[in-house]
Structures are given as structure tokens and as C-alpha cells.
Design a protein around this motif. Structure first.
Motif, PDB file in Angstrom:
ATOM      1  N   GLU A   1      12.489 -15.389  -6.573  1.00  0.00           N
ATOM      2  CA  GLU A   1      13.312 -14.296  -6.061  1.00  0.00           C
ATOM      3  C   GLU A   1      12.484 -13.035  -5.810  1.00  0.00           C
ATOM      4  N   VAL A   2      11.453 -12.811  -6.623  1.00  0.00           N
ATOM      5  CA  VAL A   2      10.581 -11.652  -6.426  1.00  0.00           C
ATOM      6  C   VAL A   2       9.652 -11.896  -5.241  1.00  0.00           C
ATOM      7  N   ALA A   3       9.102 -13.101  -5.172  1.00  0.00           N
ATOM      8  CA  ALA A   3       8.244 -13.446  -4.029  1.00  0.00           C
ATOM      9  C   ALA A   3       9.010 -13.326  -2.721  1.00  0.00           C
ATOM     10  N   ALA A   4      10.296 -13.661  -2.745  1.00  0.00           N
ATOM     11  CA  ALA A   4      11.123 -13.544  -1.543  1.00  0.00           C
ATOM     12  C   ALA A   4      11.269 -12.083  -1.130  1.00  0.00           C
ATOM     13  N   ASP A   5      11.491 -11.192  -2.097  1.00  0.00           N
ATOM     14  CA  ASP A   5      11.612  -9.764  -1.781  1.00  0.00           C
ATOM     15  C   ASP A   5      10.322  -9.232  -1.165  1.00  0.00           C
ATOM     16  N   LEU A   6       9.184  -9.651  -1.714  1.00  0.00           N
ATOM     17  CA  LEU A   6       7.906  -9.197  -1.184  1.00  0.00           C
ATOM     18  C   LEU A   6       7.663  -9.760   0.214  1.00  0.00           C
ATOM     19  N   ALA A   7       7.930 -11.047   0.394  1.00  0.00           N
ATOM     20  CA  ALA A   7       7.713 -11.687   1.703  1.00  0.00           C
ATOM     21  C   ALA A   7       8.588 -11.058   2.781  1.00  0.00           C
ATOM     22  N   ALA A   8       9.816 -10.698   2.423  1.00  0.00           N
ATOM     23  CA  ALA A   8      10.725 -10.100   3.397  1.00  0.00           C
ATOM     24  C   ALA A   8      10.216  -8.750   3.882  1.00  0.00           C
ATOM     25  N   TRP A   9       9.405  -8.114   3.072  1.00  0.00           N
ATOM     26  CA  TRP A   9       8.893  -6.810   3.458  1.00  0.00           C
ATOM     27  C   TRP A   9       7.566  -6.905   4.204  1.00  0.00           C
ATOM     28  N   VAL A  10       6.605  -7.688   3.682  1.00  0.00           N
ATOM     29  CA  VAL A  10       5.254  -7.662   4.249  1.00  0.00           C
ATOM     30  C   VAL A  10       5.045  -8.691   5.351  1.00  0.00           C
ATOM     31  N   ASN A  11       5.849  -9.769   5.364  1.00  0.00           N
ATOM     32  CA  ASN A  11       5.825 -10.754   6.460  1.00  0.00           C
ATOM     33  C   ASN A  11       4.506 -11.503   6.613  1.00  0.00           C
ATOM     34  N   TYR A  12       3.848 -11.811   5.505  1.00  0.00           N
ATOM     35  CA  TYR A  12       2.683 -12.682   5.537  1.00  0.00           C
ATOM     36  C   TYR A  12       3.095 -14.072   5.070  1.00  0.00           C
ATOM     37  N   VAL A  13       2.158 -15.022   5.131  1.00  0.00           N
ATOM     38  CA  VAL A  13       2.455 -16.354   4.610  1.00  0.00           C
ATOM     39  C   VAL A  13       2.674 -16.228   3.109  1.00  0.00           C
ATOM     40  N   CYS A  14       3.835 -16.651   2.665  1.00  0.00           N
ATOM     41  CA  CYS A  14       4.218 -16.492   1.260  1.00  0.00           C
ATOM     42  C   CYS A  14       3.546 -17.579   0.423  1.00  0.00           C
ATOM     43  N   PRO A  15       2.848 -17.219  -0.658  1.00  0.00           N
ATOM     44  CA  PRO A  15       2.187 -18.225  -1.493  1.00  0.00           C
ATOM     45  C   PRO A  15       3.131 -18.940  -2.450  1.00  0.00           C
ATOM     46  N   VAL A  16       4.425 -18.618  -2.349  1.00  0.00           N
ATOM     47  CA  VAL A  16       5.446 -19.236  -3.207  1.00  0.00           C
ATOM     48  C   VAL A  16       6.456 -19.948  -2.305  1.00  0.00           C
ATOM     49  N   PRO A  17       6.238 -21.226  -1.993  1.00  0.00           N
ATOM     50  CA  PRO A  17       7.162 -21.921  -1.084  1.00  0.00           C
ATOM     51  C   PRO A  17       8.624 -21.885  -1.538  1.00  0.00           C
TER      52      PRO A  17
END
Length: 393
Positions: free
Chosen positions: A320-336
């Protein structure tokens, strides 16, 4: 969304100044700067000192929509753990940051930072020099469970004992399909006559070489000096023919948008922003493959708050935290696993990110991605000299 790429800020060309000198020294047996494993830890103050210092790149974390000084995920970490974080955006260039903290590290002194984020090719240098500490994975169950297997064992740090990806990305090809009038599927498609003088490549050695080698069928996890020289011979010939318009940093964004360049070696994180402004821009992972890269979290020697830093790293591997970060920075998320969190969002824009292959690459793309073995300290000076001679640096 960040409007500058972390990757586009990299200018570490190797063999330059004090950083290059240290890298060269690191290849000769055990260098004077090397720190033995037994000498890397400080008396950890985490239990009695509920804080840590975290150094990162600009625009690389979520911020509050109404207060740019607030970072929601860090605020939530403090509420969850009672640990406060001094967050600094002081890393603008890998070699520059290396030069800033290397005097302390080589003299076995604390850097004043408990956690840093640097590019994996620079992480390799820190690991070789013994300047970062091995992490306690028993204290990081979410990292163990959720780290993308593609990122698990880079050449410089098998098993990721000293590093954990913060964000990741792909170096591929961006092109204007409408103006070009055809698809690009292979690296060799860049060398066709209709793109003469309309192609750009990245100027940074560490950013450019892997995809170009893959276009020649090279396994970049174990490339050789012969592979490198064969690649540079090809690029040199293309420069002489006027096929390559120029070598760039992130200014390829401007060239693609204006139409001066129709195809460019590019970073996946940049293209998400480009596509928002110009839907004719496409990003492709060549059939022969592309490089998967990361910028990673590391704990420097003699950090005062190692356990606190390990807790923060593990916190960002909660889906859930990785999702919040990915939604903001828009890079390849290291947490599938963050993909399912975003997909279930009631916010349509947030949910759509789960289907973006530049944030969560699909299986077809994943099969074509690889992490390049790093350029060793012995290789770097000679390879950088050859590459820079072609690029014109």
C-alpha cells in the motif's frame, strides 16, 4: 507526477576527478580506502534516538497536494513508528555526491546520513569499497516478500544484501509514431535510412551502453570488452555517417516534442510525462531486450540509526505504501504487489496506473529486461575515454 527524471540527472561518466581516481584505485587489490566488514558499524542509537537522516534526489517522493513541504508517506511512517525523518533532497549527481561523502567514508568517519539513494552503477562502487553496511533482512520481512525478483540479484550485490531498490526504470526507445509513419520494434530499426539525422542516443556511458549491446544480441549480464568495442565501433560509424543527430541528457524530451528528433534512446519514467503532453510518443522495449535499472537505498558505514533506516526501507515495501509512492513518481515500481492496490482504487486515474506497462511491465516486457553487469573499476577509465571520444565530451 515528477516532471524531471531522476535518471536524466545522472552525469557520472567515470574517470573524472576524485571519484574517477578512487574508482581506479579500487581495482588494484585491496585499496587504501577499503573498509573491512568488521569496521563498518557504529554503536547503533536507534532505540534511544528515534530518528534518521535520509538523503535522496529531488522530486523523488510523494508530496502533499496543498503543502509541498509535507510528504504523506513519511508522515505516516512517523505516526506508525514514532521515528522522525530528516529528509534532504541533496543528491543531484552521482559523482558529485560521491565526492561530497567520500572523504568521510575513506577516513572511517560518519557521513551524517543514515540512508542514501544512488544509482546501481554507483552502488557497485560503494560495495566494492566496503562503504555500506549489510542489512538485516530478518528485520525487513516486506522487502523479503515483495521485492521484484527481476531486481533481486544485480551483479554487484547478489541477493541485495547491501542495497534495496527505491525505484526502477527501463532504458528503451521513445519515438513519434505519427511523424515517423512506422513502428519501431528492434534497436536496428533506429539505423534505417528514414531516421538519418533524426536519432539521439544518451550521452552517459552507464546509461547508454547496455541497450546498444543488446541490439547486437549480447547478454548484458555477462558482457565482455570485445562486446563493448564492437558496440562503440558501430556507434562511431553511425556518427561519421551523420545518422546520429546528437548525444543528450534529458534534453531529448525537447527534441522529441519539437520533432527535431523522431526517435531517441530514452527512460521510461520520462515518457509517461511526454505522453501526457503528446499522445503520439510511444515507448518500446526492443525485441532484443532493454536494460532494467534501479536507484537503490543504502546504509553508509557508521550510520548512527541503522535499525531505524532498515525499518523505513521495509515500510516502503508494504504494497500500500509502494502504491502511494508509485502513483506520485511514476517509475517502474519495485513492488509488483502494489499493482493490485492501485487497480482497486475508486479514483479512475489512480486505478489506470495499474495498467501502465511503464510502471508495472507486463510479462512480455519483463522477459526482455535484464540488469547489466556493472563496469568494473579496472575497465572504467579506458571505456569512458573511448565513449567520451565518440560523444564529444
Amino acid at each position: 507526477m515528477a516532471d524531471l527524471s531522476r535518471r536524466s540527472l545522472l552525469r557520472g561518466m567515470g574517470g573524472i576527478g576524485s571519484a574517477g581516481a578512487l574508482a581506479a584505485v579500487a581495482g588494484c587489490g585491496v585499496p587504501p580506502a577499503y573498509v573491512e566488514a568488521a569496521d563498518r558499524a557504529a554503536g547503533d542509537r536507534s532505540d534511544r534516538d528515534r530518528k534518521l537522516v535520509f538523503a535522496n534526489w529531488p522530486l523523488y517522493i510523494d508530496v502533499d497536494d496543498h503543502d509541498a513541504q509535507r510528504r504523506p508517506t513519511l508522515d505516516a511512517f512517523r505516526r506508525r513508528t514514532g521515528i522522525s525523518v530528516t529528509y534532504t533532497e541533496e543528491i543531484n549527481d552521482n559523482d558529485e555526491f560521491f565526492g561530497k561523502i567520500s572523504p568521510a567514508l575513506m577516513n572511517h568517519q560518519p557521513t551524517g546520513r543514515d540512508l542514501i539513494v544512488i544509482s546501481d552503477w554507483m552502488c557497485a562502487r560503494f560495495v566494492r569499497l566496503g562503504w555500506v553496511q549489510e542489512m538485516d533482512r530478518a528485520a525487513q520481512p516486506h522487502v523479503t516478500e515483495n521485492l521484484d525478483p527481476l531486481l533481486l540479484s544485480p551483479h554487484f550485490d547478489p541477493g541485495r544484501r547491501h542495497s534495496v531498490p527505491w525505484q526502477s526504470g527501463i532504458t528503451g526507445i521513445a519515438y513519434n509514431r505519427k511523424k515517423l509513419g512506422r513502428e519501431i520494434r528492434h534497436t536496428a530499426d533506429l539505423w534505417k535510412d528514414d531516421l538519418r539525422g533524426r536519432v539521439s542516443l544518451l550521452s552517459g556511458l552507464d546509461e547508454a551502453f547496455a541497450m546498444l549491446m543488446q541490439g547486437d544480441g549480447v547478454d548484458i549480464t555477462r558482457w565482455t570488452a570485445d562486446d563493448f568495442h564492437r558496440m562503440t565501433d558501430r556507434v562511431r560509424a553511425l556518427v561519421r555517417k551523420g545518422h546520429i543527430r546528437r548525444f543528450t541528457g534529458n534534453d531529448y524530451i525537447k527534441d522529441l516534442d519539437s520533432g527535431d528528433v523522431l526517435a531517441a534512446q530514452a527512460y521510461s519514467g520520462d515518457v509517461i510525462q511526454l505522453q501526457a503532453d503528446n499522445p503520439d510518443i510511444e515507448f518500446v522495449v526492443p525485441e532484443e531486450g532493454a536494460e532494467l535499472w534501479a536507484e537503490s537505498l543504502m546504509i553508509p558505514d557508521l550510520a548512527d540509526h541503522k535499525r531505524n533506516a532498515e525499518r523505513l526501507i521495509d515500510y516502503y515495501y508494504r504494497p500500500e505504501v509502494a502504491a502511494d509512492l508509485a502513483a506520485w513518481v511514476n517509475y517502474v515500481c519495485p513492488v509488483p504487489a502494489a499493482r493490485d492496490i492501485l487497480a482497486s482504487s475508486k479514483d479512475k486515474e489512480r486505478a489506470a496506473l495499474a495498467e501502465d506497462p511503464l510502471i508495472f511491465p507486463d510479462d512480455a516486457i519483463r522477459k526482455r529486461l535484464a540488469i547489466a553487469r556493472d563496469i568494473t573499476s579496472k575497465e572504467r577509465a579506458g571505456f569512458a575515454k573511448e565513449w567520451n571520444g565518440i560523444v564529444g565530451l
